[in-house]
Design a protein around this motif. Structure first.
Motif, mmCIF file in Angstrom:
data_model
loop_
_atom_site.group_PDB
_atom_site.id
_atom_site.type_symbol
_atom_site.label_atom_id
_atom_site.label_comp_id
_atom_site.label_asym_id
_atom_site.label_seq_id
_atom_site.Cartn_x
_atom_site.Cartn_y
_atom_site.Cartn_z
ATOM 1 N N GLY A 68 0.827 -1.205 0.000
ATOM 2 C CA GLY A 68 0.000 0.000 0.000
ATOM 3 C C GLY A 68 0.855 1.246 0.000
ATOM 4 N N SER A 69 1.911 1.230 0.789
ATOM 5 C CA SER A 69 2.787 2.399 0.875
ATOM 6 C C SER A 69 3.545 2.614 -0.430
ATOM 7 C CB SER A 69 3.759 2.211 2.041
ATOM 8 O OG SER A 69 4.722 3.225 2.035
ATOM 9 N N LEU A 70 4.098 1.541 -0.974
ATOM 10 C CA LEU A 70 4.867 1.661 -2.217
ATOM 11 C C LEU A 70 3.978 2.092 -3.373
ATOM 12 C CD1 LEU A 70 7.027 -1.553 -1.817
ATOM 13 C CD2 LEU A 70 7.854 0.795 -1.709
ATOM 14 N N ALA A 71 2.715 1.612 -3.369
ATOM 15 C CA ALA A 71 1.811 1.947 -4.457
ATOM 16 C C ALA A 71 1.436 3.428 -4.444
ATOM 17 C CB ALA A 71 0.549 1.086 -4.377
ATOM 18 N N LEU A 72 1.672 4.099 -3.320
ATOM 19 C CA LEU A 72 1.372 5.536 -3.267
ATOM 20 C C LEU A 72 2.572 6.365 -3.699
ATOM 21 C CD1 LEU A 72 -0.600 5.691 0.066
ATOM 22 C CD2 LEU A 72 -1.492 6.131 -2.197
ATOM 23 N N GLY A 73 3.647 5.700 -4.090
ATOM 24 C CA GLY A 73 4.820 6.439 -4.527
ATOM 25 C C GLY A 73 5.823 6.686 -3.416
#
Lengths: 294, 282
Positions: A181-186
């Motif tokens: 989730g964190s990585l998918a937000l950039g």
């Protein structure tokens, strides 16, 4: 206990019942033996120490006259050495675990080799860390090896694998979805570790670290090798000051001829146990209080 | 969103409008995906239309999620994963040497199968993306953005009085809308959704579907779904993936066909699509 379910052969059923009862009995007996030894040890030690549960245990330095002797230098030595140990071992241990768990490519052979060796290191006898430290101190030119820095180094090396392993366990328990989730937000990997994974793993890390610290607190072997069994009548006052710790002091007193020293040793053992139990209680409290359910 | 009831959908009108103007924002050509030696997905070529909902459907193990994860380079994070072929996003090669995967993920957001709120407050869940991507904002700007994102995700009315509560305190459907709001807060261009309703009940699912239809006027949406009715209800174009076994016995995913959803569901070109749609396999 037995009831007929109508399908199993009854005689066979009761036979397996006897077996399982026997097995249960053996288990209970094993537990009883282990527990009894502990209770006997605790009670006799406590009884032996009666007469020295006084303030002088904390305030007096060691002394050749047993009734004037106290564990002040040993208590402060333990606190000082273990504090330096924590400062050395915790940051390095946590950082290593973060690298291995979050950044290292586990498909590479060298990362797997490091991982395996850390697990092996956790099982290495404590005295070997004393020998290693002795070597390091010689290379660094220390004539007197019984210095706070040396003791802390030996204990830090000893508990480093434990901290790395427990920190990795704690990080692994953080669900992958949080990272995704964190990585998918950039967010970068580093931001993800710093703001999501690590904070979520703090309870587990704290628990493991406190248990490792309490192990360092109770350890004597590597420090004996450094020559910590000395007569100290001052507070440890620097990284290169001589020191003694509680387990060492207890060892020293128990091997002294006078009966009063044995009483003093028993009192110090109870004090050390109280400190260790407190540390472990804190670890359990942290684990229960902050345990997250995802 | 919450005000507009589940029944009152105007999708048929919007639907045809969106379909009329096909304008690719992403062009996938000859995409192959490998995990180590395993050639998992082979030769995918399809376009994703701007401001459209594109649905990826197909049986399990057909590579649709893998392809979706390639679209924002999330698949890079899997050790040993490798990509061949080309994905163009607004004319840029997504896997080009000068492309920063972090920046790609900021512009192309993702919503996962299982709602995955962070173990933080509702407010911090939304503010997280803008904070880590370095959007310079003062307190009131952050508050405005949180309100905007939650409003767009149709969640504001339900949570405006409990922004400081944990994201875990919400129901599954609310958590998923929180995750959508979180993705919206970084102002992405494309939203990828990997079976976003798989763990939700029909009412929560309907809310998310409505939300997708509402969002697609500003964003491009790509959704992977196992639910064919869902693909038929919300998507403009549908890509049907399937799995094959090669001569070495390796199972791999490939694209059977991609077309307008209405065509896929009424008159597919490939008989395998027809078999799948009509429930003969899968």
């Amino acid at each position: 206990m037995s009831f007929d379910v109508g399908v199993t052969n009854k005689s066979k059923n009761s036979e397996s019942n006897i077996k399982s009862m026997l097995f249960l009995g053996v288990l209970w007996f094993s537990l009883f033996v282990a527990f009894m030894f502990l209770v006997i040890l605790l009670v006799t030690t406590f009884m032996n120490g009666i007469g020295r549960y006084d303030l002088r245990l904390f305030t007096e330095y060691n002394n050749t006259t047993p009734k004037d002797a106290g564990a002040r230098a040993a208590i402060l030595g333990s606190v000082f050495v273990v504090s330096i140990t924590a400062l050395l071992a915790i940051p390095i241990g946590i950082a290593s675990a973060i690298y291995l768990e979050e950044f290292a490519d586990k498909t590479k052979w060298y990362n797997r080799a490091i991982e395996l060796n850390i697990q092996n290191l956790a099982a290495v006898p404590a005295i070997l860390y004393g020998m290693l430290t002795l070597g390091i101190l010689s290379l660094m030119g220390f004539k007197n090896k019984n210095v706070v820095f040396g003791g802390a180094l030996a204990l830090a090396l000893l508990i480093l694998p434990v901290i790395i392993l427990t920190t990795r366990e704690a990080l692994r328990a953080v669900p992958q979805e949080i990272r995704d989730g964190s990585l998918a937000l950039g967010a970068t990997q580093l931001q993800t570790v710093g703001r999501q994974t690590l904070p979520a793993a703090v309870p587990g890390i704290a628990t493991g670290t406190i248990l490792a610290i309490s192990r360092a607190m109770g350890e004597a072997a590597p420090l004996l090798l450094l020559g910590a069994l000395v007569f100290i009548t001052y507070d440890p006052n620097g990284l290169t000051a001589g020191f003694t710790t509680m387990p060492i002091q207890i060892f020293g007193w128990t091997s002294a001829p006078q009966e009063e020293f044995k009483t003093l040793a028993a009192a110090a053992i109870i004090l050390l146990l109280a400190i260790l139990l407190t540390l472990n209680a804190i670890a359990i409290f942290i684990r229960n209080k902050f345990a997250k359910r995802w | 969103m919450t005000e507009s009831s589940i029944g009152a959908r105007q999708m048929t009108v919007k639907h045809s409008d969106r379909v009329a103007t096909f304008n690719p924002i992403m062009e996938i050509s000859n995409l192959d995906v490998y995990y180590g030696d395993f050639h998992a997905v082979r030769d995918i070529t399809l376009d994703v239309g701007r401001n459209q909902i594109t649905a990826f459907i197909g049986p399990s193990g057909c590579g649709k999620s893998t392809v979706l994860r390639c679209l924002n380079r999330t698949n890079d994070l899997v050790p040993g994963a490798r990509v061949d072929g080309r994905i163009d996003y607004r004319g840029h090669d997504l896997y080009g040497p000068s492309v920063d995967a972090i920046e790609v993920r900021r512009r192309i957001g993702m919503v996962f199968q299982k709602p995955n709120p962070f173990p933080k407050s509702i407010f911090d869940n939304i503010a997280y993306g803008p904070r880590v991507t370095g959007m310079k904002m003062n307190k009131s700007e952050t508050e405005d953005l949180v309100e905007y994102a939650l409003t767009r995700a149709g969640l504001w009315g339900e949570v405006k009085d409990k922004l400081d509560q944990s994201g875990f305190a919400l129901s599954g459907g609310q958590q998923q809308r929180l995750c959508i709001a979180r993705a919206i807060a970084v102002e992405p261009d494309i939203l990828l959704m990997d079976e976003p309703c798989a763990s939700l009940d029909p009412i929560a699912t309907a809310l998310i579907e409505d939300l997708m239809i509402e969002l697609v006027s500003d964003y491009t949406v790509v959704i992977v779904t196992h639910n064919m009715q869902q693909a038929a209800r919300v998507s403009d174009r549908t890509a049907f993936f399937s799995a094959k076994v090669d001569d070495r016995g390796q199972r791999y995913g490939h694209l059977v066909e991609v077309d307008l959803t209405t065509k896929i569901f009424t008159n597919p070109t490939d008989t395998r699509t027809e078999d799948y749609i009509s429930g003969r396999f899968g």
